[in-house]
Motif scaffolding. Structure first.
Motif, PDB file in Angstrom:
ATOM      1  N   LYS A  84       0.784  -1.344  -0.053  1.00  0.00           N
ATOM      2  CA  LYS A  84      -0.108  -0.090  -0.005  1.00  0.00           C
ATOM      3  C   LYS A  84       0.989   1.264   0.063  1.00  0.00           C
ATOM      4  O   LYS A  84       0.468   2.448  -0.543  1.00  0.00           O
ATOM      5  N   GLU A  85       1.707   1.235   0.962  1.00  0.00           N
ATOM      6  CA  GLU A  85       2.822   2.626   0.674  1.00  0.00           C
ATOM      7  C   GLU A  85       4.124   2.476   0.241  1.00  0.00           C
ATOM      8  O   GLU A  85       4.345   3.598  -0.214  1.00  0.00           O
ATOM      9  N   ALA A  86       4.421   1.403  -0.163  1.00  0.00           N
ATOM     10  CA  ALA A  86       5.837   1.255  -0.960  1.00  0.00           C
ATOM     11  C   ALA A  86       6.059  -0.111  -1.626  1.00  0.00           C
ATOM     12  O   ALA A  86       5.312  -1.043  -1.603  1.00  0.00           O
ATOM     13  N   ASP A  87       7.052   0.008  -2.405  1.00  0.00           N
ATOM     14  CA  ASP A  87       7.385  -1.292  -3.383  1.00  0.00           C
ATOM     15  C   ASP A  87       8.864  -1.756  -2.926  1.00  0.00           C
ATOM     16  O   ASP A  87       9.442  -0.787  -2.582  1.00  0.00           O
ATOM     17  N   VAL A  88       9.042  -2.938  -2.916  1.00  0.00           N
ATOM     18  CA  VAL A  88      10.498  -3.281  -2.578  1.00  0.00           C
ATOM     19  C   VAL A  88      10.875  -3.964  -3.772  1.00  0.00           C
ATOM     20  O   VAL A  88      10.317  -5.005  -4.662  1.00  0.00           O
ATOM     21  N   PHE A  89      12.338  -3.622  -3.950  1.00  0.00           N
ATOM     22  CA  PHE A  89      13.052  -3.937  -5.298  1.00  0.00           C
ATOM     23  C   PHE A  89      14.243  -4.619  -4.843  1.00  0.00           C
ATOM     24  O   PHE A  89      15.036  -4.552  -3.827  1.00  0.00           O
ATOM     25  N   LEU A  90      14.649  -5.828  -5.681  1.00  0.00           N
ATOM     26  CA  LEU A  90      15.973  -6.348  -5.303  1.00  0.00           C
ATOM     27  C   LEU A  90      16.990  -5.685  -6.168  1.00  0.00           C
ATOM     28  O   LEU A  90      16.911  -5.435  -7.508  1.00  0.00           O
ATOM     29  N   VAL A  91      18.147  -5.334  -5.375  1.00  0.00           N
ATOM     30  CA  VAL A  91      19.319  -4.436  -5.995  1.00  0.00           C
ATOM     31  C   VAL A  91      20.497  -5.161  -5.755  1.00  0.00           C
ATOM     32  O   VAL A  91      20.858  -5.673  -4.782  1.00  0.00           O
ATOM     33  N   ARG A  92      21.340  -5.235  -6.828  1.00  0.00           N
ATOM     34  CA  ARG A  92      22.882  -5.923  -6.434  1.00  0.00           C
ATOM     35  C   ARG A  92      23.553  -4.901  -6.511  1.00  0.00           C
ATOM     36  O   ARG A  92      23.673  -4.015  -7.521  1.00  0.00           O
ATOM     37  N   ARG A  93      24.522  -4.675  -5.552  1.00  0.00           N
ATOM     38  CA  ARG A  93      25.475  -3.738  -5.307  1.00  0.00           C
ATOM     39  C   ARG A  93      26.900  -4.442  -5.361  1.00  0.00           C
ATOM     40  O   ARG A  93      27.152  -4.974  -4.278  1.00  0.00           O
ATOM     41  N   GLY A  94      27.591  -4.036  -6.223  1.00  0.00           N
ATOM     42  CA  GLY A  94      28.846  -4.517  -6.368  1.00  0.00           C
ATOM     43  C   GLY A  94      29.996  -3.870  -6.987  1.00  0.00           C
ATOM     44  O   GLY A  94      29.504  -2.892  -7.995  1.00  0.00           O
ATOM     45  N   VAL A  95      30.943  -4.177  -6.701  1.00  0.00           N
ATOM     46  CA  VAL A  95      32.351  -3.519  -7.487  1.00  0.00           C
ATOM     47  C   VAL A  95      32.480  -4.220  -9.013  1.00  0.00           C
ATOM     48  O   VAL A  95      32.716  -5.572  -8.840  1.00  0.00           O
ATOM     49  N   PRO A  96      32.401  -3.420 -10.177  1.00  0.00           N
ATOM     50  CA  PRO A  96      32.783  -4.106 -11.285  1.00  0.00           C
ATOM     51  C   PRO A  96      33.964  -5.238 -11.306  1.00  0.00           C
ATOM     52  O   PRO A  96      35.082  -4.783 -10.759  1.00  0.00           O
ATOM     53  N   ASP A  97      33.933  -6.378 -11.993  1.00  0.00           N
ATOM     54  CA  ASP A  97      35.074  -7.243 -12.283  1.00  0.00           C
ATOM     55  C   ASP A  97      35.653  -7.587 -11.079  1.00  0.00           C
ATOM     56  O   ASP A  97      37.158  -8.012 -11.021  1.00  0.00           O
ATOM     57  N   THR A  98      34.936  -7.717  -9.987  1.00  0.00           N
ATOM     58  CA  THR A  98      35.409  -8.175  -8.499  1.00  0.00           C
ATOM     59  C   THR A  98      34.258  -9.020  -8.138  1.00  0.00           C
ATOM     60  O   THR A  98      32.949  -9.114  -8.753  1.00  0.00           O
ATOM     61  N   ASP A  99      34.424 -10.107  -7.117  1.00  0.00           N
ATOM     62  CA  ASP A  99      33.407 -10.704  -6.556  1.00  0.00           C
ATOM     63  C   ASP A  99      32.775 -10.208  -5.249  1.00  0.00           C
ATOM     64  O   ASP A  99      32.283 -10.644  -4.438  1.00  0.00           O
ATOM     65  N   ARG A 100      33.137  -8.918  -5.232  1.00  0.00           N
ATOM     66  CA  ARG A 100      32.645  -8.000  -4.109  1.00  0.00           C
ATOM     67  C   ARG A 100      31.022  -7.567  -4.318  1.00  0.00           C
ATOM     68  O   ARG A 100      31.194  -6.413  -5.279  1.00  0.00           O
ATOM     69  N   GLN A 101      30.335  -8.104  -3.796  1.00  0.00           N
ATOM     70  CA  GLN A 101      28.720  -7.607  -4.056  1.00  0.00           C
ATOM     71  C   GLN A 101      27.843  -8.175  -2.981  1.00  0.00           C
ATOM     72  O   GLN A 101      28.094  -9.004  -2.212  1.00  0.00           O
ATOM     73  N   CYS A 102      26.794  -7.420  -2.864  1.00  0.00           N
ATOM     74  CA  CYS A 102      25.655  -7.906  -2.168  1.00  0.00           C
ATOM     75  C   CYS A 102      24.318  -7.835  -2.773  1.00  0.00           C
ATOM     76  O   CYS A 102      24.125  -6.841  -3.603  1.00  0.00           O
ATOM     77  N   LEU A 103      23.238  -8.418  -2.073  1.00  0.00           N
ATOM     78  CA  LEU A 103      21.999  -8.172  -2.497  1.00  0.00           C
ATOM     79  C   LEU A 103      21.152  -7.152  -1.312  1.00  0.00           C
ATOM     80  O   LEU A 103      21.546  -7.643  -0.120  1.00  0.00           O
ATOM     81  N   LEU A 104      20.489  -6.172  -1.944  1.00  0.00           N
ATOM     82  CA  LEU A 104      19.902  -5.517  -1.069  1.00  0.00           C
ATOM     83  C   LEU A 104      18.347  -5.525  -1.438  1.00  0.00           C
ATOM     84  O   LEU A 104      18.053  -5.376  -2.595  1.00  0.00           O
ATOM     85  N   ALA A 105      17.521  -5.206  -0.336  1.00  0.00           N
ATOM     86  CA  ALA A 105      16.309  -4.864  -0.653  1.00  0.00           C
ATOM     87  C   ALA A 105      15.947  -3.222  -0.687  1.00  0.00           C
ATOM     88  O   ALA A 105      16.109  -2.803   0.300  1.00  0.00           O
TER      89      ALA A 105
END
Length: 305
Positions: A84-105
């Motif tokens: 009703k108030e908000a929508d939740v999206f899946l976002v991947r935040r990561g450093v290109p060309d590395t395995d440094r990344q995480c998933l965020l809501a």
């Protein structure tokens, strides 16, 4: 009779909850935007980590999985839930060309004309701003007042998550997702689910019994105690805004969080939260639940009884 005629006749069964509950992501069409010569070569935008001020980031120490590098980019992978108030999206935040990344809501509160905040009067009691003009506008629900009210929801949820995370760490329990940052009306939170983006199920989707049911009830009580020690009530607690992430019960959706000390309806709201959850567990066969006694215990924890 066509479906539309059947709906108008009022004889169709209506869902009790009108927000989607997908286990797998639904992808929305990308909205074309003007090209940005300063944008990243991959992904949708540069990480917004540096745009949030110190008080707009999660509690320190930051968990190791949180990507804070300024070279990181955010990539939107789809929508997890609408509400009703908000929508939740899946976002991947990561450093290109590395395995440094995480998933965020990424929880994004809707624009004013599309928000459907309900029963907000009782929740807003005890929330005040310093300017009397603003308070009057909020009380009268003018256009400016509605905008101010809507702006409070995201800030209130982030502040509650921040506080609950800190107290949970002190007590050795996790009762909410880690709040990574807030930027305007967008909250970036720890994504609860699998590494490939499947969201953790809601409590309402599960059919636990025996030892599992008992364990989840104990975790629910534990979460309510953490809320009470912070002087808070969830305000809209139900099996539909509790996730079970790999066996761990986690509270979500706290924009309507209530300060039980300053809100004159605080005790009643605590009792309602308790009954909503207790009823679900009792209906699945868990015996010996005393909702009124638990409410009294929580109010003592909050220091008001």
């Amino acid at each position: 009779m066509r479906d539309s005629e059947y709906d108008r006749a009022g004889r169709g069964r209506r869902r009790r909850f009108d927000d989607d509950e997908p286990r797998h992501l639904k992808h929305l069409p990308k909205v074309s935007e003007p090209s940005d010569v300063d944008g990243p070569e991959t992904g949708d935008r540069w990480s917004t980590w540096d745009l949030s001020q110190a008080g707009e980031r999660g509690p320190q120490p930051y968990p190791d999985w949180v990507v804070t590098e300024l070279a990181a980019v955010d990539t939107e992978l789809g929508i997890v839930k609408t509400g009703k108030e908000a929508d939740v999206f899946l976002v991947r935040r990561g450093v290109p060309d590395t395995d440094r990344q995480c998933l965020l809501a990424a929880k994004r509160y809707r624009s004013t004309e599309h928000r459907m905040f309900h029963r907000d009067v009782g929740y807003l009691e005890g929330r005040r701003v310093r300017e009397s003009r603003t308070n009057r506008a909020m009380a009268k629900r003018t256009g400016f007042g509605r905008e101010m009210i809507a702006g409070q929801w995201a800030a209130a949820e982030f502040a509650a998550l921040y506080r609950l995370w800190e107290v949970g760490v002190q007590l050795g329990v996790r009762v909410v997702p880690y709040p990574v940052q807030i930027l305007g009306t967008e909250l970036l939170l720890e994504f609860l689910g699998t590494a490939d983006g499947e969201a953790a199920p809601r409590l309402a989707q599960l059919r636990p019994d025996g030892a599992e049911l008992t364990d989840l009830w104990h975790q629910a009580v534990e979460a309510l105690v953490v809320l009470a020690r912070c002087g808070l009530a969830h305000g809209d607690l139900s099996p539909y805004n509790i996730l079970v992430d790999d066996g761990r019960l986690v509270l979500i959706d706290l924009p309507q969080v209530v300060d039980v000390v300053s809100n004159p309806h605080g005790a009643r709201i605590v009792n309602r939260d308790v009954r909503n959850v207790a009823t679900w567990f009792a209906a699945r066969g868990l015996a010996g639940i005393d909702a009124d006694e638990l409410t009294r215990e929580l109010l003592r924890e909050a220091g008001i009884r």
